[in-house]
Every structure is written in structure tokens, then in C-alpha cells.
Design an enzyme around this catalytic site. Structure first.
Site, PDB file in Angstrom:
ATOM      1  N   GLY A  46      -5.862  66.248 -23.328  1.00 25.91           N
ATOM      2  CA  GLY A  46      -6.306  64.895 -23.782  1.00 25.91           C
ATOM      3  C   GLY A  46      -7.387  64.765 -24.383  1.00 25.91           C
ATOM      4  N   GLN A  51     -14.412  60.594 -28.445  1.00 22.46           N
ATOM      5  CA  GLN A  51     -14.750  61.886 -28.120  1.00 22.46           C
ATOM      6  C   GLN A  51     -15.234  62.856 -29.422  1.00 22.46           C
ATOM      7  OE1 GLN A  51     -11.555  62.645 -24.695  1.00 22.46           O
ATOM      8  NE2 GLN A  51     -13.297  63.646 -24.173  1.00 22.46           N
ATOM      9  N   CYS A  94     -13.282  67.233 -18.333  1.00 22.52           N
ATOM     10  CA  CYS A  94     -13.375  66.239 -19.553  1.00 22.52           C
ATOM     11  C   CYS A  94     -14.002  67.175 -20.614  1.00 22.52           C
ATOM     12  CB  CYS A  94     -14.090  65.022 -19.259  1.00 22.52           C
ATOM     13  SG  CYS A  94     -14.512  64.066 -20.649  1.00 22.52           S
ATOM     14  N   LEU A  95     -13.377  67.149 -21.775  1.00 20.88           N
ATOM     15  CA  LEU A  95     -13.829  67.755 -22.915  1.00 20.88           C
ATOM     16  C   LEU A  95     -15.337  67.564 -23.178  1.00 20.88           C
ATOM     17  CD1 LEU A  95     -10.717  68.178 -25.202  1.00 20.88           C
ATOM     18  CD2 LEU A  95     -11.783  69.744 -23.595  1.00 20.88           C
ATOM     19  N   HIS A 136      -7.448  58.200 -17.664  1.00 18.76           N
ATOM     20  CA  HIS A 136      -8.601  58.871 -18.038  1.00 18.76           C
ATOM     21  C   HIS A 136      -8.742  58.689 -19.568  1.00 18.76           C
ATOM     22  CE1 HIS A 136     -11.286  62.436 -17.891  1.00 18.76           C
ATOM     23  NE2 HIS A 136     -11.095  62.388 -19.135  1.00 18.76           N
ATOM     24  N   GLU A 137      -7.808  58.816 -20.521  1.00 23.32           N
ATOM     25  CA  GLU A 137      -8.191  58.492 -21.902  1.00 23.32           C
ATOM     26  C   GLU A 137      -8.304  57.052 -22.263  1.00 23.32           C
ATOM     27  OE1 GLU A 137      -8.948  61.191 -23.405  1.00 23.32           O
ATOM     28  OE2 GLU A 137      -8.364  62.577 -22.078  1.00 23.32           O
ATOM     29  N   HIS A 140     -11.768  56.031 -21.595  1.00 25.35           N
ATOM     30  CA  HIS A 140     -12.681  56.684 -22.781  1.00 25.35           C
ATOM     31  C   HIS A 140     -12.725  55.327 -23.815  1.00 25.35           C
ATOM     32  CE1 HIS A 140     -14.274  60.582 -22.144  1.00 25.35           C
ATOM     33  NE2 HIS A 140     -13.096  61.099 -21.891  1.00 25.35           N
TER      34      HIS A 140
END
Length: 171
Positions: A46, A51, A94-95, A136-137, A140
Site C-alpha cells: 500500500g 508518502q 510502513c514504507l 493504514h493508508e 496517512h
């Protein structure tokens, strides 16, 4: 399609609240393609626009395993319509917080409304990993990180670690 650099903690950009996508046009479709390419390259499941430094309410998800064909989902201007009382626990990463994982408890199911790449409004029910990933996204997009859902002690340790690492890179 272009692989974009990822924004990494402690960059304050990650705390910015993303703005709605006003028009779904070729530029937005190109952004979605770049986001997918960036996510696959990372590799991740994701990615939210913020990000890669784009504060717009767009996210991409693909839960396909390595041996499965890609199955991308592009979600624009998502709204959570409902969540279940039932909770589930997943180990999240998380990236933007590389190589750090923690168990996070979230609603087990949810229903969202969003626009697709054609500008059509969709509603979708999700459970399991997809429900966790969507939450989660969407977090963000609201300037929230998964570490905001863990204990203050653990969160402070992670932030200190990434702040020190960022200072070493700058020095």
C-alpha cells in the site's frame, strides 16, 4: 511510469493532511501509475500520495502475493462509512518507516466510499488484511502514522531512532 522517492520518518510532510482530488484526469491517472510502480519497487502492499510528497487524497493497494498476478486497487477521496465493533490485530509496517513493524489493533471490517480512476463513486466492504491496509493508508491521508496506534514509549523510541538516522544522512 516513474518510481518516486519515498518520504521517510521523521519528515514532517508525513503529518500533512491531504487535500481532496478535485478532478480525475490524465495527471491523476499518471500519479496513480507512478504510485503503483513505486509501491511495487519498494516492495510494499500500500502507498498513499503523501508518502511520495503529494498531499492529495489518493492511495494504492495490491495484496497479491509474488506468484499471483497483480491486482491493483486505486482509491481516490476515500471516506470510511462504517467500521465493525469487532477488532483485529495485525503486524503492520510502513514504507515510510522502513524495517520497523508493530502489532496494531484496528476495526476488523469497514465500508468505504471512494472514486475510481474513471471518477465513478464506488462503495466497498473490506475485512482482514484489506481492511487493515485501507485504514493504514487512509490514516496517512489524515497525517496519522501506524506508530500513532502503539504505546507512547515505543513510538518515541522509533521517532528517536529515525531522527538520529536522518541526522547522520545530513551530516
Amino acid at each position: 511510469m516513474t518510481i518516486k522517492p519515498l518520504i521517510i520518518l521523521p519528515d514532517p510532510v508525513l503529518r500533512v493532511t491531504s487535500e481532496p482530488v478535485e478532478r480525475i484526469d490524465d495527471a491523476v491517472r499518471e500519479l496513480a501509475a507512478d504510485m503503483l510502480e513505486t509501491m511495487y519497487d519498494a516492495p510494499g502492499i500500500g502507498l498513499a500520495g503523501i508518502q511520495i510528497g503529494v498531499p492529495r487524497r489518493i492511495l494504492v493497494i495490491d495484496l497479491a502475493k509474488d506468484e499471483e498476478p497483480r491486482n491493483p486497487l486505486v482509491v481516490i477521496n476515500p471516506t470510511i462509512l462504517s467500521v465493525s465493533d469487532e477488532r483485529s490485530l495485525y503486524e503492520e509496517g510502513c514504507l515510510s518507516i522502513p524495517e520497523y513493524y508493530a502489532e496494531v489493533e484496528r476495526p476488523a471490517r469497514l465500508r468505504i466510499s471512494f472514486q475510481d480512476l474513471d471518477g465513478k463513486t464506488q462503495e466497498r466492504d473490506a475485512d482482514g488484511l484489506l481492511a487493515t491496509c485501507l485504514q493504514h493508508e487512509i490514516d496517512h491521508l489524515n497525517g496519522t502514522l501506524f506508530i500513532d496506534h502503539i504505546s507512547k514509549l515505543k513510538r518515541d523510541m522509533v521517532i528517536r531512532k529515525f531522527t538520529k538516522a536522518a541526522k547522520r544522512v545530513v551530516a
